[in-house]
Design an enzyme around this catalytic site. Structure first.
Site, PDB file in Angstrom:
ATOM      1  N   SER A   1      -8.623   3.847   9.040  1.00 13.40           N
ATOM      2  CA  SER A   1      -9.151   4.124   7.559  1.00 13.40           C
ATOM      3  C   SER A   1      -8.453   3.256   6.508  1.00 13.40           C
ATOM      4  O   SER A   1      -8.983   2.393   5.906  1.00 13.40           O
ATOM      5  CB  SER A   1      -9.083   5.626   7.326  1.00 13.40           C
ATOM      6  OG  SER A   1      -9.443   5.822   6.016  1.00 13.40           O
TER       7      SER A   1
ATOM      8  N   HIS B   1       0.515  -1.185  -0.119  1.00  5.61           N
ATOM      9  CA  HIS B   1      -0.003   0.063  -0.105  1.00  5.61           C
ATOM     10  C   HIS B   1       1.114   1.149  -0.020  1.00  5.61           C
ATOM     11  O   HIS B   1       1.643   1.378   0.825  1.00  5.61           O
ATOM     12  CB  HIS B   1      -0.845   0.142   1.249  1.00  5.61           C
ATOM     13  CG  HIS B   1      -1.676   1.279   1.171  1.00  5.61           C
ATOM     14  ND1 HIS B   1      -2.754   1.494   0.300  1.00  5.61           N
ATOM     15  CD2 HIS B   1      -1.735   2.503   1.965  1.00  5.61           C
ATOM     16  CE1 HIS B   1      -3.215   2.565   0.714  1.00  5.61           C
ATOM     17  NE2 HIS B   1      -2.578   3.310   1.626  1.00  5.61           N
TER      18      HIS B   1
ATOM     19  N   ASP C   1     -15.912   3.526   6.067  1.00  6.63           N
ATOM     20  CA  ASP C   1     -14.885   4.280   5.861  1.00  6.63           C
ATOM     21  C   ASP C   1     -15.298   5.563   5.021  1.00  6.63           C
ATOM     22  O   ASP C   1     -15.259   6.564   5.363  1.00  6.63           O
ATOM     23  CB  ASP C   1     -13.679   3.767   5.204  1.00  6.63           C
ATOM     24  CG  ASP C   1     -12.624   4.764   5.107  1.00  6.63           C
ATOM     25  OD1 ASP C   1     -12.150   5.269   6.045  1.00  6.63           O
ATOM     26  OD2 ASP C   1     -12.164   5.123   3.945  1.00  6.63           O
TER      27      ASP C   1
ATOM     28  N   LYS D   1      -9.277  -1.054   4.829  1.00  6.04           N
ATOM     29  CA  LYS D   1      -9.694  -1.534   3.668  1.00  6.04           C
ATOM     30  C   LYS D   1      -8.582  -2.296   2.947  1.00  6.04           C
ATOM     31  O   LYS D   1      -8.820  -3.148   2.218  1.00  6.04           O
ATOM     32  CB  LYS D   1      -9.341   0.205   2.692  1.00  6.04           C
ATOM     33  CG  LYS D   1     -10.606   1.020   2.846  1.00  6.04           C
ATOM     34  CD  LYS D   1     -10.428   2.189   2.309  1.00  6.04           C
ATOM     35  CE  LYS D   1      -9.514   3.258   2.924  1.00  6.04           C
ATOM     36  NZ  LYS D   1      -9.416   4.594   2.492  1.00  6.04           N
TER      37      LYS D   1
ATOM     38  N   ARG E   1     -15.385  13.025   8.573  1.00  7.98           N
ATOM     39  CA  ARG E   1     -13.967  13.681   9.291  1.00  7.98           C
ATOM     40  C   ARG E   1     -13.695  14.873   8.512  1.00  7.98           C
ATOM     41  O   ARG E   1     -13.028  15.865   8.876  1.00  7.98           O
ATOM     42  CB  ARG E   1     -12.917  12.547   9.189  1.00  7.98           C
ATOM     43  CG  ARG E   1     -13.031  11.552  10.078  1.00  7.98           C
ATOM     44  CD  ARG E   1     -12.208  10.394   9.858  1.00  7.98           C
ATOM     45  NE  ARG E   1     -10.921  10.544   9.632  1.00  7.98           N
ATOM     46  CZ  ARG E   1     -10.207   9.856   8.936  1.00  7.98           C
ATOM     47  NH1 ARG E   1     -10.348   8.969   8.179  1.00  7.98           N
ATOM     48  NH2 ARG E   1      -8.837  10.258   8.922  1.00  7.98           N
TER      49      ARG E   1
HETATM   50  N1  URA Z   1      -6.241   7.868   3.184  1.00  7.29           N
HETATM   51  C1  URA Z   1      -7.120   7.044   3.774  1.00  7.29           C
HETATM   52  O1  URA Z   1      -7.579   5.971   3.042  1.00  7.29           O
HETATM   53  N2  URA Z   1      -7.754   7.608   4.846  1.00  7.29           N
HETATM   54  C2  URA Z   1      -7.534   8.672   5.515  1.00  7.29           C
HETATM   55  O2  URA Z   1      -8.144   8.749   6.526  1.00  7.29           O
HETATM   56  C3  URA Z   1      -6.331   9.365   5.052  1.00  7.29           C
HETATM   57  C4  URA Z   1      -5.860   9.057   3.667  1.00  7.29           C
END
Ligand code: URA
Length: 439
Positions: free
Chosen positions: A184, A83, A162, A188, A169
Site C-alpha cells: 500500500s 516517506h 489502494d 503510492k 481491509r
Molecule cells: N499506511 C498506508 O498508506 N497503508 C497502509 O496499509 C497502512 C498505513
C-alpha cells in the site's frame, strides 16, 4: 482465469504470478470482482503470507492502477523522496527537503494530510498564507527543476486500487498484514519516478507500528520492493514513543522547522534530518560516505542555504515570505506546570497527539477541518530535569470547551522519575537491501 481459483491457490500457500495478481486487482478496481472475493483473497494473504516477489507484483499492479508521474526525462539529475509512516510532531519534510535541495539533489515530493493523532505536511504548509499545495504536474516539475524542492498534494487519480483496497481491509481485519501495508505504501511512493527513497518507519507509542521488530520487518519489506523495482531505497526505523521536536500543531511546527533551518532546532529533529539527509546525499552520489553526507547537511544549516531553499520553495508555490516569518499562532496560551519534581522518564506520544487533535490541530475524520493556529510547545522532554511548578509545555488553544480535558490528558502523558533518566536515541535501526543494523 477465475478469481475463485486464484483465491484457492493462495489459500493453499502457493505462489501467485504477476498475471494472476493483476487479474484480481484490475478486476477489483473495475468493479468486475466483488468485495466478497477480494475479502477472501486479502484474508488468504494474511494467513499464507505473500513472498517478496508477490508483494512486489502487487505493489506494481496497484501503482499503475491510476495516474503515475514519470518525470525521469523532465527533471534533470537524480531525484529523491522521503516517506514517514506518520507520527506526532513530525515536521521532518519541511527541514529535510530544503537541506537536501541545498546540496544539489532534487526533492520532488507528494505529501498527505493529517489524520487522527498524526499530522500531515500539507496541513502544515497551509499555515503559510498563499502557499498552494495543489499543483499542476507541469508546475510541480518546473518548481522542482528551478528550486530543487517541491511539495504538493496528490494530483489526479493516484493509486485508486489502494483507496478501494484500504477501505476493504479496514472492515475485514486485514490492515495489519505487513506485506499488504508495504504494498500500500510503496505503490503510492513509486507512482512518482524518484530514483532514491529514504523510509522513516516510526516505531513506538505514537506510531502506527508500536513494536520495534514489526517496524523493522515493515522497513525490510518496503526496501525489498523498492530494490526489486530498481529504486535505491534505505529504511531507518526511528523512535516515536515521544513526539519529535518541541512542537505539535501546524503553524507551530512550521515555525520550529524554520528555527531549525536557522540553526536553533531541537537535537532529535536535527539528528533525524542529518541521518536521513546524509543517506540521500550518498544515494545521489553527492557524498562519498555517510559522514560526509551528514556534515554537508549540517553545513547547509550553518550557512543558511537550507533556509534559502525553504524560502524559494514557499515563494515558488505562491506562499508569502512575510507569513512564513510571522506565522499566525493562537494568542490564547495556557502554561501547564508540573505538580512534582524529578526527571521526565516517559511521554505518551499517542496521548499528546490526541490532545493536540482535540484542540483542533488534527482531524478526527477525513472531512474535519483543522485549526492551524493551535497546538503544543514542549519545554520538557524525556531526560530533562523538572522542578515542581515549572512549565512542562504551553497549550495554544482557540476554544475552551476541551481545555480542561486536554490539560488533564497532557499531565497524565508525562511520567517523572526520582532518578536521572537518559535522553532516548532517535535512530533505532537501519534496513539496507543486504543487512539490518540495530542501534
Ligand atoms: N499506511 C498506508 O498508506 N497503508 C497502509 O496499509 C497502512 C498505513
Amino acid at each position: 482465469m477465475r478469481a475463485v481459483d486464484i483465491i484457492d491457490k493462495k489459500k493453499h500457500g502457493e505462489e501467485l504470478s504477476k498475471a494472476e495478481i493483476e487479474f484480481l486487482i484490475t478486476g477489483y478496481v473495475k468493479g468486475e470482482i466483488p468485495d466478497y472475493q477480494m475479502s477472501a483473497f486479502l484474508m488468504a494473504c494474511c494467513f499464507q503470507k505473500l513472498s517478496a516477489q508477490e508483494t512486489t507484483h502487487l505493489t506494481d499492479v496497484m501503482r499503475v492502477s491510476g495516474d503515475v508521474m514519470d518525470f525521469s526525462d523532465k527533471i534533470s539529475g537524480y531525484t529523491v523522496d522521503k516517506h514517514s509512516t506518520g507520527g506526532v510532531g513530525d515536521k521532518t519534510t519541511l527541514v529535510l527537503g530544503p537541506l537536501v535541495a541545498a546540496n544539489g539533489v532534487v526533492v520532488a515530493k507528494m505529501s498527505g494530510r493529517g489524520l487522527g493523532h498524526t499530522g500531515g505536511t500539507l496541513d502544515k504548509l497551509e499555515s503559510i498564507d498563499g502557499l498552494k499545495i495543489e499543483l499542476e504536474e507541469q508546475d510541480f516539475i518546473d518548481i522542482a527543476n528551478k528550486v530543487g524542492v517541491a511539495v504538493c498534494g496528490q494530483t489526479g487519480n493516484v493509486v485508486p486500487a489502494d483507496k478501494k483496497l484500504y477501505a476493504l481491509r479496514d472492515v475485514t481485519a486485514t490492515v495489519e498484514d505487513v506485506a499488504l501495508i508495504a504494498a500500500s505504501i510503496m505503490s503510492k511512493k513509486l507512482a512518482l519516478s524518484n530514483q532514491g527513497l529514504v523510509l522513516d518507519v516510526k516505531t513506538g507509542k505514537g506510531a502506527f507500528m508500536k513494536d520495534l521488530d514489526a517496524s523493522i520487518e515493515l522497513a525490510q519489506r518496503m526496501v525489498e520492493i523498492g530494490t526489486l523495482m530498481d529504486r535505491d531505497v534505505i529504511g531507518l526505523v526511528t523512535d516515536m514513543d515521544i513526539p519529535l521536536g518541541k512542537t505539535i500543531g501546524n503553524a507551530l511546527e512550521v515555525q520550529e522547522a524554520l528555527e531549525t533551518l536557522q540553526g536553533n532546532g531541537p537535537k532529535d529533529l536535527v539528528d533525524l534530518c542529518t541521518e536521513l539527509g546524509g543517506r540521500l546525499l550518498v544515494l545521489a552520489n553527492k557524498a562519498d560516505s555517510l559522514e560526509e553526507g551528514k556534515s554537508k547537511i549540517l553545513k547547509s544549516i550553518d550557512d543558511g542555504s537550507g533556509l534559502k531553499k525553504l524560502e524559494e520553495m514557499v515563494e515558488a508555490q505562491g506562499g508569502s515570505l512575510e507569513s512564513l516569518h510571522n506565522l499566525k499562532i493562537s494568542k490564547n496560551v495556557f502554561e501547564l506546570k508540573s505538580s512534582k519534581s524529578g526527571w521526565v522518564q516517559s511521554m505518551d506520544a499517542l496521548s499528546m497527539g490526541i490532545a493536540a487533535m482535540k484542540l483542533g490541530a488534527g482531524r478526527e475524520t477525513k472531512e474535519a477541518d483543522v485549526d492551524l493556529e493551535v497546538g503544543l510547545k514542549l519545554f520538557k522532554k524525556v531526560g530533562d530535569k523538572v522542578s515542581e511548578g515549572e512549565a512542562l509545555l504551553n497549550i495554544y488553544y482557540s476554544d475552551t470547551s476541551k481545555l480542561e480535558e486536554v490539560k488533564k490528558q497532557l499531565l497524565e502523558s508525562y511520567t517523572l522519575s526520582d532518578i536521572e533518566v537518559e535522553q532516548p536515541k532517535i535512530i533505532l535501526a537501519e534496513v539496507l537491501k543486504d543487512k539490518i543494523v540495530k542501534y
